[in-house]
Write an enzyme that holds these catalytic residues in place. Structure first.
Site, short mmCIF file in Angstrom:
data_model
loop_
_atom_site.label_atom_id
_atom_site.label_comp_id
_atom_site.label_asym_id
_atom_site.label_seq_id
_atom_site.Cartn_x
_atom_site.Cartn_y
_atom_site.Cartn_z
N ASP A 174 23.32 48.59 37.47
CA ASP A 174 24.31 49.33 38.25
C ASP A 174 25.58 49.48 37.42
O ASP A 174 26.09 48.50 36.87
CB ASP A 174 24.59 48.49 39.51
CG ASP A 174 25.46 49.21 40.50
OD1 ASP A 174 26.29 50.05 40.08
OD2 ASP A 174 25.33 48.93 41.70
N CYS A 201 44.13 32.35 47.03
CA CYS A 201 44.06 30.96 46.61
C CYS A 201 42.68 30.36 46.93
O CYS A 201 42.21 30.48 48.05
CB CYS A 201 45.15 30.19 47.35
SG CYS A 201 45.08 28.42 47.06
N CYS A 213 50.67 29.87 44.82
CA CYS A 213 50.07 30.19 46.12
C CYS A 213 51.19 30.25 47.15
O CYS A 213 52.12 29.44 47.13
CB CYS A 213 49.05 29.13 46.51
SG CYS A 213 48.41 29.40 48.18
ZN ZN Z 1 46.77 27.94 48.54
#
Ligand code: ZN
Length: 406
Positions: free
Chosen positions: A330, A195, A211
């Site tokens: 790269d 998050c 989250c």
């Molecule tokens: Zn969060």
């Protein structure tokens, strides 16, 4: 417009035209650069009086800009930077070249979004996604989200059209006063495992996310993709027929319809215009050669490789990788991409760094054959569709090759 801005506009146009005449690209960077030298406020002056939409994100912005410009065309002439010159020089040049148009849709490099919002005072900003580009790492993705968040906080009148499926985008836009969410899916999750608000892991299930440590979660999307169409905020489903392939482009179309709706354009008017877009800066272009139907797909970072595999048909596929300056030197990003969707297809590889790709495919258990040239690739594939997926300069090389013959 102030006199200085008028002069700068005229010089900018002339410089761009001269550059084009000299065969040095479309001239938009040099034209914009000279214009801004004469009048540092030129972009601001050219933007004044127009209703503007900005489109930003790591992937899909060129196509979404093209779709949104097509959709806004319902209302009148639209200025746009259709060749992907997406920094302030390109915006300046695009507006100078277009003359007085009531509308503009501008693709904006994600690093420049704050500055371009300041200078153009847009009505709408569309935020597509944020993921690593070449070797950028997740930390920089979070920094970009923070820059967007700060920029939007400074412009509370802007209407934001944002991707509900990307936690970084949601975090950047969630506190804005006017926000419309679209769902275009997010195939690439590696840059949003944690998050951006609190650092806790993000949990995902069935297209939803939340989250585990704070209230940040996926907002309800007003614009969604279903089957081969788009559902608008009223719940009406619109069949969207596109020439551009893949679920990804249906998501880009949904975003463009959401942007256009902020200007009062109804989906029913806009949808037919999206079907007119056949290729975008050479991407998705289809070329016939020796009985092969060759289609060009650009893949410039891990997220866009996943999208390209989704768009490509199950058909012989040529992969071409370079590692020149615009590509990044790269190639370790190859290990961020899962190439296993190509198993079972005839895979050909080429480009400056074909051997790096060979090792990666070997690890991923994908059979392949190395070819030295594009011609050899065409000869090695049977008649019918040949999908070509290439990174930036490899894509340009192949386009030049096809232009030369056709
Ligand atoms: Zn969060």
């Amino acid at each position: 417009m102030p006199l200085r801005a008028k002069v700068a506009t005229s010089v900018s146009r002339t410089a761009a035209a001269l550059s084009r005449a000299a065969g040095r690209g479309d001239g938009s960077v040099i034209g914009g650069w000279i214009g801004l030298k004469i009048d540092p406020d030129l972009l601001k002056n050219l933007a004044a009086g127009r209703a503007i939409a900005l489109v930003s994100g790591t992937n899909g912005k060129t196509t979404t800009t093209r779709f949104a410009a097509a959709a806004l065309g319902v209302l009148g002439p639209v200025a746009t930077n259709s060749f992907g010159a997406n920094m302030p020089t390109g915006h300046t040049s695009a507006l100078a070249k277009a003359g007085a148009t009531p509308f503009a849709v501008l693709e904006v490099d994600e690093h420049y979004l704050a500055r371009v919002i300041d200078e153009t005072t847009p009505r709408v900003v569309a935020l597509l996604n944020l993921s690593r580009d070449q070797l950028d790492r997740a930390k920089e993705v979070a920094m970009m989200a923070q820059m967007w968040r700060t920029a939007l906080a400074a412009h509370p009148d802007v209407h934001v059209v944002a991707n509900a499926d990307d936690p970084m985008v949601v975090w950047a836009a969630v506190n804005t006063a006017h926000v419309v969410w679209f769902s275009a899916g997010q195939r690439w999750h590696d840059d949003s495992f944690v998050c951006p608000e609190c650092g806790s892991p993000i949990e995902r299930a069935n297209g939803d996310w939340r989250c585990t440590g704070c209230p940040l979660r996926r907002p309800q999307a007003q614009w969604t993709v279903e089957d081969d169409g788009v559902i608008d905020p009223r719940g009406d489903w619109h069949l969207v027929k596109l020439q551009l392939p893949g679920h990804v482009n249906l998501g880009n179309a949904a975003t463009a319809l959401a942007v256009a709706a902020e200007f009062g354009v109804r989906p029913i008017e806009a949808v037919p215009r999206l079907a007119g877009v056949a290729s975008v800066a050479g991407r998705y272009a289809q070329v016939e050669r020796d009985g092969r139907n060759i289609r060009l797909l650009l893949a410039k970072n891990p997220a866009s490789w996943l999208e390209a595999f989704d768009m490509a048909e199950v058909a012989p596929t040529l992969l071409s990788i370079n590692a020149r300056d615009p590509d990044g030197f790269d190639t370790s990003w190859l290990y961020d991409v899962d190439f296993s969707p190509l198993r079972g297809r005839q895979v050909l590889i080429t480009g400056d760094r074909a051997y790096d790709l060979a090792v990666r495919l070997e690890v991923n258990d994908v059979a392949f054959r190395h070819v030295q040239t594009f011609d050899e690739a065409v000869r090695a594939s049977p008649p019918g569709r040949l999908e070509v997926i290439a990174n930036y300069t490899a894509f340009q090389d192949i386009r030049a090759e096809l232009d030369r013959v056709n």
